[in-house]
Design a protein around this motif. Sequence first.
Motif, PDB file in Angstrom:
ATOM      1  N   UNK A 242       8.829  -7.076  16.345  1.00 46.07           N
ATOM      2  CA  UNK A 242       7.644  -7.800  15.881  1.00 46.07           C
ATOM      3  C   UNK A 242       7.317  -7.324  14.471  1.00 46.07           C
ATOM      4  N   UNK A 243       7.098  -8.287  13.581  1.00 48.55           N
ATOM      5  CA  UNK A 243       6.657  -8.007  12.219  1.00 48.55           C
ATOM      6  C   UNK A 243       5.140  -8.121  12.196  1.00 48.55           C
ATOM      7  N   UNK A 244       4.500  -7.045  11.812  1.00 48.06           N
ATOM      8  CA  UNK A 244       3.049  -6.936  11.897  1.00 48.06           C
ATOM      9  C   UNK A 244       2.450  -6.835  10.500  1.00 48.06           C
ATOM     10  N   UNK A 245       1.390  -7.597  10.269  1.00 47.61           N
ATOM     11  CA  UNK A 245       0.643  -7.450   9.029  1.00 47.61           C
ATOM     12  C   UNK A 245      -0.280  -6.244   9.104  1.00 47.61           C
ATOM     13  N   UNK A 246       0.121  -5.136   8.475  1.00 54.92           N
ATOM     14  CA  UNK A 246      -0.733  -3.947   8.390  1.00 54.92           C
ATOM     15  C   UNK A 246      -1.761  -4.153   7.279  1.00 54.92           C
ATOM     16  N   UNK A 247      -1.347  -4.904   6.286  1.00 54.73           N
ATOM     17  CA  UNK A 247      -2.190  -5.445   5.215  1.00 54.73           C
ATOM     18  C   UNK A 247      -2.680  -4.410   4.219  1.00 54.73           C
ATOM     19  N   UNK A 248      -3.412  -3.386   4.664  1.00 52.78           N
ATOM     20  CA  UNK A 248      -3.960  -2.396   3.735  1.00 52.78           C
ATOM     21  C   UNK A 248      -3.857  -1.010   4.353  1.00 52.78           C
ATOM     22  N   UNK A 249      -3.801   0.002   3.500  1.00 50.31           N
ATOM     23  CA  UNK A 249      -3.664   1.368   3.986  1.00 50.31           C
ATOM     24  C   UNK A 249      -4.964   1.930   4.549  1.00 50.31           C
ATOM     25  N   UNK A 250      -6.093   1.417   4.121  1.00 47.18           N
ATOM     26  CA  UNK A 250      -7.377   1.970   4.540  1.00 47.18           C
ATOM     27  C   UNK A 250      -8.222   0.915   5.244  1.00 47.18           C
ATOM     28  N   UNK A 251      -9.175   1.387   6.043  1.00 51.05           N
ATOM     29  CA  UNK A 251     -10.108   0.473   6.707  1.00 51.05           C
ATOM     30  C   UNK A 251     -10.961  -0.262   5.680  1.00 51.05           C
ATOM     31  N   UNK A 252     -11.292   0.414   4.583  1.00 55.41           N
ATOM     32  CA  UNK A 252     -12.078  -0.230   3.530  1.00 55.41           C
ATOM     33  C   UNK A 252     -11.297  -1.376   2.902  1.00 55.41           C
TER      34      UNK A 252
ATOM     35  N   UNK B 181      -0.124  -3.340  -1.606  1.00 56.47           N
ATOM     36  CA  UNK B 181      -0.615  -2.207  -2.379  1.00 56.47           C
ATOM     37  C   UNK B 181      -1.123  -2.688  -3.726  1.00 56.47           C
ATOM     38  N   UNK B 182      -2.052  -1.917  -4.292  1.00 54.21           N
ATOM     39  CA  UNK B 182      -2.484  -2.192  -5.653  1.00 54.21           C
ATOM     40  C   UNK B 182      -3.611  -3.178  -5.801  1.00 54.21           C
ATOM     41  N   UNK B 183      -4.391  -3.433  -4.727  1.00 58.11           N
ATOM     42  CA  UNK B 183      -5.539  -4.328  -4.866  1.00 58.11           C
ATOM     43  C   UNK B 183      -6.609  -3.675  -5.731  1.00 58.11           C
ATOM     44  N   UNK B 184      -7.628  -4.415  -6.064  1.00 58.52           N
ATOM     45  CA  UNK B 184      -8.708  -3.882  -6.882  1.00 58.52           C
ATOM     46  C   UNK B 184      -9.561  -2.865  -6.122  1.00 58.52           C
ATOM     47  N   UNK B 185      -9.313  -2.722  -4.825  1.00 55.72           N
ATOM     48  CA  UNK B 185     -10.007  -1.714  -4.024  1.00 55.72           C
ATOM     49  C   UNK B 185      -9.105  -0.541  -3.668  1.00 55.72           C
ATOM     50  N   UNK B 186      -7.817  -0.617  -4.052  1.00 56.08           N
ATOM     51  CA  UNK B 186      -6.861   0.437  -3.718  1.00 56.08           C
ATOM     52  C   UNK B 186      -6.859   1.530  -4.779  1.00 56.08           C
ATOM     53  N   UNK B 187      -6.241   2.660  -4.405  1.00 53.63           N
ATOM     54  CA  UNK B 187      -6.051   3.774  -5.331  1.00 53.63           C
ATOM     55  C   UNK B 187      -4.583   4.158  -5.346  1.00 53.63           C
ATOM     56  N   UNK B 188      -4.211   5.046  -6.258  1.00 52.79           N
ATOM     57  CA  UNK B 188      -2.828   5.505  -6.316  1.00 52.79           C
ATOM     58  C   UNK B 188      -2.438   6.264  -5.056  1.00 52.79           C
ATOM     59  N   UNK B 189      -3.400   6.874  -4.364  1.00 53.62           N
ATOM     60  CA  UNK B 189      -3.095   7.598  -3.128  1.00 53.62           C
ATOM     61  C   UNK B 189      -2.555   6.675  -2.043  1.00 53.62           C
ATOM     62  N   UNK B 190      -2.910   5.396  -2.085  1.00 54.83           N
ATOM     63  CA  UNK B 190      -2.460   4.471  -1.040  1.00 54.83           C
ATOM     64  C   UNK B 190      -0.947   4.308  -1.043  1.00 54.83           C
ATOM     65  N   UNK B 191      -0.318   4.447  -2.198  1.00 55.60           N
ATOM     66  CA  UNK B 191       1.139   4.325  -2.260  1.00 55.60           C
ATOM     67  C   UNK B 191       1.798   5.454  -1.469  1.00 55.60           C
TER      68      UNK B 191
END
Length: 444
Positions: free
Chosen positions: A261-271, A306-316
């Motif tokens: 199954x391919x799952x959309x995790x979408x973002x690294x953080x809940x925010x 990765x790299x949205x306007x709400x993301x940080x370099x730590x998310x990578x």
Amino acid sequence: MKLCIIFPPLPFGWTPVAPPILEYLAALTKKADPTIEIQLISGSATPDAFEKLDCDLAAISILTPTAVPGYRIADSLRARGIKVVFGGMHASAMPEEAKEHGDAVVIGEGESCWPQVLKDFRAGTLQPFYRGEQVELSDLPTPLYGSLGGGHQFRIVNTSRGCPFNCTFCSVKPFFGGKIRFRPIEHVVRDVAAIPEKMYINGDENIWWPGTENMQRAIDLFTALRGTGKKWMGFGSLGPVLAPLGSKMLNAARDCGMLTVWVGWDAMTDEGLKAYAANGKIGVDRERAVRTLRDHGIDVSLFYMLGSRDDSLDDFKRSVELADRLGVSMHPSLVVPYPGTELARQYEPHIFKELGWEYYNGSYAVFEHPDPAMTPEAREEQFYESSLELLSLPRVLRHMFKVPLRGFPYAHMLSLMNQLPVRKGMKIAFEKWKASKGEVNLKR
């Protein structure tokens, strides 16, 4: 009358998945007019076919990453006197733009208007725009599976359309609508039986929608598919996995041949999920949901941005840590505000207007970021560093040995078949990026 149905080349080369629009639109055409002679072209598989193309009408389906080559093909064909009709998600979001390169544009789903397009073309009265209705899915023809060459190893079956979620980045709801429309289960079984290969892809946006009635429908579908004897993979959200019917549903999926199954995790953080309005789709405990899938013998691949306007370099860095913690394969993309989406509306003041659609392929930063450290160059460099690490050959092989044993050997072979083309495409993208940016000093 000769019709050529074209899917333009993808940005980073051939994939083993047959573009579903080709064989499906061929079936719709034969249903409308059996006398039409049809040629199918997958641009990534047969890039030289356009030079020899001989037809009266060309139907070109474009996504945003394939819009530029699609327009280029259309311009060349029209210069030779061939009429061109555009369709697909990008043409539907940008119909006036598509019309600049074509003779007609189909906006939305094509079933309700495609016969009229063909009739008007024969009569010499082709209209500039046709608007398809969102029809019920009770009378869709079986795609002409096997009529497309090019060595494609996977066909796609769709069992539903529409999406009730409001994820800001997604084009599915703007294109297919917010109501879930299901196909009759017996029609799905018929189509799966018609696929010549032993494995296929369920191409639904979600193979198991939340809610008791929808999950029971998934169980009924999976139960009916057991008789086909075929293996498959599909796209699923995590929310229903932990619902009361979740275990029964997963067992039914595995027993009817589901391997991955391919799952959309979408973002690294809940925010980040909340910023995308994707938290409702994900559920309450997404790591536990992933472990539950694996406990039921189903391999998991996570797609995320990765790299949205709400993301940080730590998310990578978090993405690599997550792959190690959960034992899953990870398929990253830089955020793309596709036209027609809510995200494109939100990001509109920040988008780099000088970048054409060829940059909207998930490997370029196409908008400004409020954090001075998140320059386009920094986002792109971190994207390639983490992606090439996740898709390194030792990791790909290690993941194959982590695939649940219940799926042996098909799931293990499929793990390689899934990741190696992505790895190859990522390396091609990286080389193109280096050529455009100059040599860079990544850690790899």
